[in-house]
Design a protein around this motif. Structure first.
Motif, PDB file in Angstrom:
ATOM      1  N   CYS A   1      65.007  46.495  53.931  1.00 52.31           N
ATOM      2  CA  CYS A   1      65.862  45.935  54.944  1.00 52.31           C
ATOM      3  C   CYS A   1      64.808  45.097  55.545  1.00 52.31           C
ATOM      4  CB  CYS A   1      66.677  46.556  55.691  1.00 52.31           C
ATOM      5  SG  CYS A   1      68.575  44.694  56.684  1.00 52.31           S
ATOM      6  N   HIS A   2      64.701  43.704  55.435  1.00 53.59           N
ATOM      7  CA  HIS A   2      63.256  42.645  56.512  1.00 53.59           C
ATOM      8  C   HIS A   2      64.484  42.268  57.976  1.00 53.59           C
ATOM      9  CE1 HIS A   2      60.274  44.864  54.042  1.00 53.59           C
ATOM     10  NE2 HIS A   2      60.710  44.325  52.940  1.00 53.59           N
ATOM     11  N   SER A   3      65.345  42.163  57.717  1.00 50.32           N
ATOM     12  CA  SER A   3      66.286  41.401  58.366  1.00 50.32           C
ATOM     13  C   SER A   3      66.229  41.639  59.864  1.00 50.32           C
ATOM     14  CB  SER A   3      67.621  41.386  58.131  1.00 50.32           C
ATOM     15  OG  SER A   3      68.186  42.263  58.085  1.00 50.32           O
ATOM     16  N   TYR A   4      66.662  40.718  60.745  1.00 52.76           N
ATOM     17  CA  TYR A   4      66.204  41.069  62.820  1.00 52.76           C
ATOM     18  C   TYR A   4      67.998  40.714  62.915  1.00 52.76           C
ATOM     19  CZ  TYR A   4      66.082  41.494  67.487  1.00 52.76           C
ATOM     20  OH  TYR A   4      65.621  41.590  68.996  1.00 52.76           O
ATOM     21  N   PRO A   5      68.332  42.032  63.924  1.00 57.99           N
ATOM     22  CA  PRO A   5      67.687  43.492  63.933  1.00 57.99           C
ATOM     23  C   PRO A   5      67.300  44.027  62.871  1.00 57.99           C
ATOM     24  CG  PRO A   5      69.592  43.111  65.032  1.00 57.99           C
ATOM     25  CD  PRO A   5      69.754  42.086  63.979  1.00 57.99           C
ATOM     26  N   LEU A   6      67.138  45.717  62.844  1.00 57.31           N
ATOM     27  CA  LEU A   6      67.090  45.681  61.958  1.00 57.31           C
ATOM     28  C   LEU A   6      67.698  46.516  61.382  1.00 57.31           C
ATOM     29  CD1 LEU A   6      63.409  47.088  62.222  1.00 57.31           C
ATOM     30  CD2 LEU A   6      64.122  45.760  60.255  1.00 57.31           C
ATOM     31  N   PRO A   7      68.314  48.002  59.732  1.00 57.90           N
ATOM     32  CA  PRO A   7      69.942  48.539  60.735  1.00 57.90           C
ATOM     33  C   PRO A   7      69.293  49.622  61.473  1.00 57.90           C
ATOM     34  CG  PRO A   7      68.936  47.804  58.545  1.00 57.90           C
ATOM     35  CD  PRO A   7      68.092  47.486  59.961  1.00 57.90           C
ATOM     36  N   THR A   8      70.705  49.848  61.817  1.00 51.84           N
ATOM     37  CA  THR A   8      70.708  51.364  63.071  1.00 51.84           C
ATOM     38  C   THR A   8      71.677  52.623  62.283  1.00 51.84           C
ATOM     39  OG1 THR A   8      73.301  50.504  63.557  1.00 51.84           O
ATOM     40  CG2 THR A   8      70.841  50.183  65.022  1.00 51.84           C
ATOM     41  N   ASP A   9      72.220  52.048  60.365  1.00 49.76           N
ATOM     42  CA  ASP A   9      72.674  53.015  59.966  1.00 49.76           C
ATOM     43  C   ASP A   9      72.550  52.735  58.391  1.00 49.76           C
ATOM     44  OD1 ASP A   9      73.871  55.317  59.594  1.00 49.76           O
ATOM     45  OD2 ASP A   9      76.146  53.739  58.782  1.00 49.76           O
ATOM     46  N   TRP A  10      72.152  53.882  57.351  1.00 46.75           N
ATOM     47  CA  TRP A  10      72.183  53.635  55.588  1.00 46.75           C
ATOM     48  C   TRP A  10      72.903  54.241  55.768  1.00 46.75           C
ATOM     49  CZ3 TRP A  10      68.711  50.142  53.322  1.00 46.75           C
ATOM     50  CH2 TRP A  10      67.201  49.717  53.957  1.00 46.75           C
ATOM     51  N   GLN A  11      73.784  53.760  54.180  1.00 44.21           N
ATOM     52  CA  GLN A  11      74.780  54.753  53.557  1.00 44.21           C
ATOM     53  C   GLN A  11      74.126  54.349  52.468  1.00 44.21           C
ATOM     54  OE1 GLN A  11      78.263  54.203  54.847  1.00 44.21           O
ATOM     55  NE2 GLN A  11      78.618  55.304  56.010  1.00 44.21           N
ATOM     56  N   TRP A  12      74.532  55.907  51.451  1.00 41.40           N
ATOM     57  CA  TRP A  12      74.622  55.237  49.896  1.00 41.40           C
ATOM     58  C   TRP A  12      76.046  55.729  49.659  1.00 41.40           C
ATOM     59  CZ3 TRP A  12      70.537  54.355  46.989  1.00 41.40           C
ATOM     60  CH2 TRP A  12      69.774  53.672  47.734  1.00 41.40           C
ATOM     61  N   PHE A  13      76.374  55.104  48.067  1.00 41.03           N
ATOM     62  CA  PHE A  13      77.524  55.419  47.220  1.00 41.03           C
ATOM     63  C   PHE A  13      77.212  55.107  45.789  1.00 41.03           C
ATOM     64  CE2 PHE A  13      78.525  52.367  51.552  1.00 41.03           C
ATOM     65  CZ  PHE A  13      79.458  53.634  51.673  1.00 41.03           C
TER      66      PHE A  13
END
Length: 391
Positions: A252-264
């Motif tokens: 992910c290169h957008s602003y602001p950067l992610p604060t959390d990641w999840q996988w499903f």
């Protein structure tokens, strides 16, 4: 004894001949800074022997001025001094996190007199001095409109800055994005208002924008343009062998950067959250990337679709990856196919040759030597008949 005295006098004369008084090669330059900025002064001195360099701070006006020597770590570690003495003397003094109290005159002193630091003796050579001023200003107030842009779906967004109390005349302005100057954003007019238009708010336009005013010193203010996470799978289709380790990756290169990641794990319309450290799953994430590792891949359990989801303060974004798990014997199928083709080809050729040979032998016997022998015998008979008729 007289010879030793003469030799000593000669050496003293030679040393006196090579001695050179201290002289500045580079003097410190005056600077104007803003509160919380940093400043650095440089001083270079030559002489023989190499001179000693000191830094002093001068407060007040003559005749009530006071002098304070500065050392490395002074002012609660705010001051750093670095000096080298090779060929000539070089010294630099660095100030961090400037305040209004740091404004004043700073003096670089140098001397190579052996008695320069002896308070009981008057130095033969005075300290040479070079001064520079550091002037610290309060940061001017800049009004930004809007203060930030959050997931704006409008076609255009106009950013504006208004410099209300410049520290010096304005010579122009320009805009920066993430620390880089934006092309064609410069304005040479002495305006206290700077504007910039974003044609579309998307992945490329998200970031921190700075309006920079060309005053002395330069001043700037920032406007954040925040967008939803734009998640992109490294590969949308991954393959792995049974019992091997599978690795899926999203960025992910957008602003602001992610604060959390999840996988499903996705099966039809149902999504099952994958918890890090459970069973054979391991999730390793940084603000701009997340990696899912699956140990000992299983054809029945692990093959299928996976979704990586990133969340920032604006919202969430996701992407999908299809994982294919192959049997360990899958690599043998191409080889076995080739072997089967070769066997079939050899079998066809063998059967064809087997059926073809008897027919060819029969044809040769019928049209070969026997007819030739019969014709020869007939010719001989015809010759004998003709001879008898002649007699």
């Amino acid at each position: 004894m007289a010879l030793l005295v003469s030799l000593g006098a000669l050496l003293a004369c030679l040393c006196a001949t090579n001695a050179m008084t201290a002289g500045f090669m580079k003097s410190p330059m005056s600077q104007m800074k803003l509160v919380e900025d940093s400043a650095e002064l440089h001083c270079e001195v030559m002489g023989n022997p190499i001179p000693e360099v000191q830094w002093w701070f001068i407060e007040g006006d003559e005749p009530e001025e006071t002098f304070t020597q500065l050392f490395d770590g002074a002012r609660q570690e705010q001051v750093r001094i670095n000096a080298t003495y090779i060929l000539h003397a070089t010294s630099a003094i660095y100030f961090a996190n400037l305040s209004l109290n740091d404004s004043g005159t700073y003096e670089c002193r140098a001397s190579n007199d052996p008695d320069r630091n002896d308070l009981k003796k008057s130095p033969k050579i005075k300290w040479i001095r070079s001064q520079a001023n550091i002037i610290v200003f309060e940061y001017p107030f800049i009004v930004t409109t809007p203060r930030e842009v959050v997931n704006n779906t409008e076609t255009t967004v106009r950013l504006s800055c208004n410099l209300t109390n410049p520290t010096s005349p304005v010579a122009g302005s320009y805009w920066e994005k993430d620390g880089k100057k934006i092309e064609n954003s410069a304005n040479t007019e002495p305006n206290v208002v700077a504007q910039y238009t974003i044609s579309k708010t998307d992945l490329q336009s998200g970031g921190v924008y700075y309006c920079v005013f060309l005053t002395s010193p330069k001043v700037n203010s920032s406007i954040e343009v925040k967008v939803l996470p734009h998640v992109k799978a490294y590969k949308h289709s991954e393959q792995g062998n049974e019992n091997d380790k599978g690795v899926l990756s999203c960025k992910c290169h957008s602003y602001p950067l992610p604060t959390d990641w999840q996988w499903f794990k996705v099966i039809g319309d149902k999504k099952t959250l994958i918890t890090n450290g459970t069973e054979r799953f391991e999730v390793r994430s940084t603000p701009d990337e997340s990696i899912l590792s699956i140990g000992e891949l299983d054809i029945e359990k692990d093959a299928g679709d996976y979704e990586c989801l990133a969340t920032n303060e604006v919202g969430s974004g996701s992407d999908k990856i299809q994982l294919r798990v192959r049997s360990r014997l899958a690599a043998l199928w191409p080889f076995l196919g080739i072997v089967a083709e070769v066997i079939i080809l050899v079998t066809v050729i063998f059967i064809y040759e087997k059926r073809r040979k008897p027919d060819e032998i029969t044809d040769d016997d019928d049209s070969g030597a026997a007819p030739l022998k019969s014709n020869a015998a007939t010719n001989h008979k015809d010759q004998n008949v003709r001879q008898r008729n002649c007699n």
